[in-house]
Scaffold this motif. Structure first.
Motif, PDB file in Angstrom:
ATOM      1  N   ARG A  64      40.519  44.611  39.842  1.00 27.10           N
ATOM      2  CA  ARG A  64      40.891  43.962  41.111  1.00 27.10           C
ATOM      3  C   ARG A  64      41.698  44.929  41.994  1.00 27.10           C
ATOM      4  O   ARG A  64      41.526  44.958  43.210  1.00 27.10           O
ATOM      5  CB  ARG A  64      41.703  42.705  40.852  1.00 27.10           C
ATOM      6  CG  ARG A  64      40.849  41.526  40.432  1.00 27.10           C
ATOM      7  CD  ARG A  64      41.774  40.330  40.121  1.00 27.10           C
ATOM      8  NE  ARG A  64      41.011  39.134  39.950  1.00 27.10           N
ATOM      9  CZ  ARG A  64      40.749  38.254  40.921  1.00 27.10           C
ATOM     10  NH1 ARG A  64      41.221  38.434  42.129  1.00 27.10           N
ATOM     11  NH2 ARG A  64      40.025  37.187  40.679  1.00 27.10           N
ATOM     12  N   VAL A  65      42.602  45.690  41.364  1.00 27.03           N
ATOM     13  CA  VAL A  65      43.374  46.681  42.119  1.00 27.03           C
ATOM     14  C   VAL A  65      42.417  47.710  42.711  1.00 27.03           C
ATOM     15  O   VAL A  65      42.515  48.068  43.897  1.00 27.03           O
ATOM     16  CB  VAL A  65      44.447  47.359  41.229  1.00 27.03           C
ATOM     17  CG1 VAL A  65      45.060  48.566  41.920  1.00 27.03           C
ATOM     18  CG2 VAL A  65      45.526  46.356  40.841  1.00 27.03           C
ATOM     19  N   GLN A  66      41.467  48.178  41.889  1.00 25.05           N
ATOM     20  CA  GLN A  66      40.507  49.172  42.353  1.00 25.05           C
ATOM     21  C   GLN A  66      39.702  48.648  43.548  1.00 25.05           C
ATOM     22  O   GLN A  66      39.523  49.343  44.546  1.00 25.05           O
ATOM     23  CB  GLN A  66      39.577  49.560  41.211  1.00 25.05           C
ATOM     24  CG  GLN A  66      38.610  50.672  41.560  1.00 25.05           C
ATOM     25  CD  GLN A  66      37.694  51.012  40.401  1.00 25.05           C
ATOM     26  OE1 GLN A  66      37.197  50.122  39.708  1.00 25.05           O
ATOM     27  NE2 GLN A  66      37.468  52.307  40.201  1.00 25.05           N
ATOM     28  N   LYS A  67      39.237  47.407  43.458  1.00 28.58           N
ATOM     29  CA  LYS A  67      38.443  46.809  44.535  1.00 28.58           C
ATOM     30  C   LYS A  67      39.281  46.664  45.810  1.00 28.58           C
ATOM     31  O   LYS A  67      38.819  46.985  46.911  1.00 28.58           O
ATOM     32  CB  LYS A  67      37.908  45.451  44.098  1.00 28.58           C
ATOM     33  CG  LYS A  67      37.013  44.802  45.117  1.00 28.58           C
ATOM     34  CD  LYS A  67      36.433  43.503  44.601  1.00 28.58           C
ATOM     35  CE  LYS A  67      35.460  42.956  45.620  1.00 28.58           C
ATOM     36  NZ  LYS A  67      35.786  41.704  46.160  1.00 28.58           N
ATOM     37  N   SER A  68      40.515  46.183  45.672  1.00 29.45           N
ATOM     38  CA  SER A  68      41.383  46.022  46.843  1.00 29.45           C
ATOM     39  C   SER A  68      41.677  47.351  47.523  1.00 29.45           C
ATOM     40  O   SER A  68      41.681  47.442  48.755  1.00 29.45           O
ATOM     41  CB  SER A  68      42.698  45.345  46.445  1.00 29.45           C
ATOM     42  OG  SER A  68      42.462  44.024  46.046  1.00 29.45           O
ATOM     43  N   CYS A  81      44.345  52.831  38.444  1.00 27.03           N
ATOM     44  CA  CYS A  81      44.640  51.433  38.778  1.00 27.03           C
ATOM     45  C   CYS A  81      45.369  50.736  37.639  1.00 27.03           C
ATOM     46  O   CYS A  81      46.240  49.902  37.870  1.00 27.03           O
ATOM     47  CB  CYS A  81      43.350  50.705  39.136  1.00 27.03           C
ATOM     48  SG  CYS A  81      42.616  51.344  40.671  1.00 27.03           S
ATOM     49  N   ASP A  82      45.020  51.099  36.406  1.00 27.89           N
ATOM     50  CA  ASP A  82      45.726  50.546  35.243  1.00 27.89           C
ATOM     51  C   ASP A  82      47.188  50.990  35.252  1.00 27.89           C
ATOM     52  O   ASP A  82      48.092  50.190  35.011  1.00 27.89           O
ATOM     53  CB  ASP A  82      45.026  50.990  33.952  1.00 27.89           C
ATOM     54  CG  ASP A  82      45.655  50.389  32.711  1.00 27.89           C
ATOM     55  OD1 ASP A  82      45.768  49.150  32.630  1.00 27.89           O
ATOM     56  OD2 ASP A  82      46.049  51.167  31.810  1.00 27.89           O
ATOM     57  N   GLU A 105      48.803  40.519  43.417  1.00 28.56           N
ATOM     58  CA  GLU A 105      47.635  39.629  43.497  1.00 28.56           C
ATOM     59  C   GLU A 105      46.763  39.751  42.251  1.00 28.56           C
ATOM     60  O   GLU A 105      46.281  38.749  41.719  1.00 28.56           O
ATOM     61  CB  GLU A 105      46.818  39.949  44.747  1.00 28.56           C
ATOM     62  CG  GLU A 105      47.507  39.588  46.043  1.00 28.56           C
ATOM     63  CD  GLU A 105      46.771  40.106  47.270  1.00 28.56           C
ATOM     64  OE1 GLU A 105      45.588  40.506  47.140  1.00 28.56           O
ATOM     65  OE2 GLU A 105      47.380  40.109  48.351  1.00 28.56           O
ATOM     66  N   ALA A 106      46.541  40.968  41.788  1.00 28.90           N
ATOM     67  CA  ALA A 106      45.691  41.200  40.618  1.00 28.90           C
ATOM     68  C   ALA A 106      46.318  40.632  39.351  1.00 28.90           C
ATOM     69  O   ALA A 106      45.649  39.983  38.544  1.00 28.90           O
ATOM     70  CB  ALA A 106      45.432  42.697  40.454  1.00 28.90           C
TER      71      ALA A 106
END
Length: 185
Positions: A64-68, A81-82, A105-106
């Motif tokens: 989710r972090v990567q997508k955002s 992102c991890d 958010e994630a």
């Protein structure tokens, strides 16, 4: 199952000797790994199968972090992102870039899934437990949410390695037991 590791870490000392509370204490384990979150319940030393299960792990939040970040025009790999899940920033052309809003958010989305799954599995027993062990790499950023749900939640000293440490202690117990049988024969 992986949650046995953190349980064994609690159950056995460094040498593999069991504590005196083996059959009297009851614990749930929520082990938040990278790919899966595994949950189990031990009531007075007995595994409760119907209170065991799992759901998504930390990779969902990292994704989710990567997508955002991608939606903001920032290319970041899953490893980065991890790390951002714990540190709440990424390196961006030599500077630290605050991504705490994206991380929040994630983590919130993953937290909802983990809390919902854990609640479904262990809630009927939670009040009666000695505690809930929250372990695994994801426990670093998920622990506050779980502890707010269950105030008797605890985190091992080294939650990322508690599976390995617990299984090591279990192995030590097996060696001690084997030696006692040999000596008795």
């Amino acid at each position: 199952p992986q949650p046995m590791g953190p349980y064994f870490e609690r159950l056995f000392n460094l040498s593999g000797l069991p504590s005196n509370t083996v059959s009297s204490e009851s614990w749930a384990v929520v082990e938040i790994g990278y790919y899966t979150t595994d949950i189990m319940l031990m009531m007075s030393g007995r595994w409760v199968e119907k209170a065991s299960g799992g759901c998504s792990g930390a990779h969902v939040a990292a994704g989710r972090v990567q997508k955002s970040l991608s939606e903001r025009g920032i290319t970041a790999d899953l490893f980065e992102c991890d790390e951002a899940l714990r540190r709440k920033f990424i390196r961006n052309f030599g500077r630290e870039m605050d991504v705490s809003d994206v991380v929040g958010e994630a983590v919130s989305a993953l937290s909802n899934e983990i809390v919902d799954t854990a609640t479904r599995l262990i809630e009927p027993y939670a009040r009666k437990l000695n505690g809930i062990i929250v372990a695994g790499g994801g426990s670093e950023f998920m622990f506050p949410d779980l502890q707010s749900r269950w105030p008797h939640a605890i985190k091992p000293a080294s939650p990322r390695f508690s599976v390995a440490e617990g299984l090591r202690r279990y192995g030590m117990m097996l060696i001690l037991s084997s030696n006692m049988v040999k000596e008795a024969a």
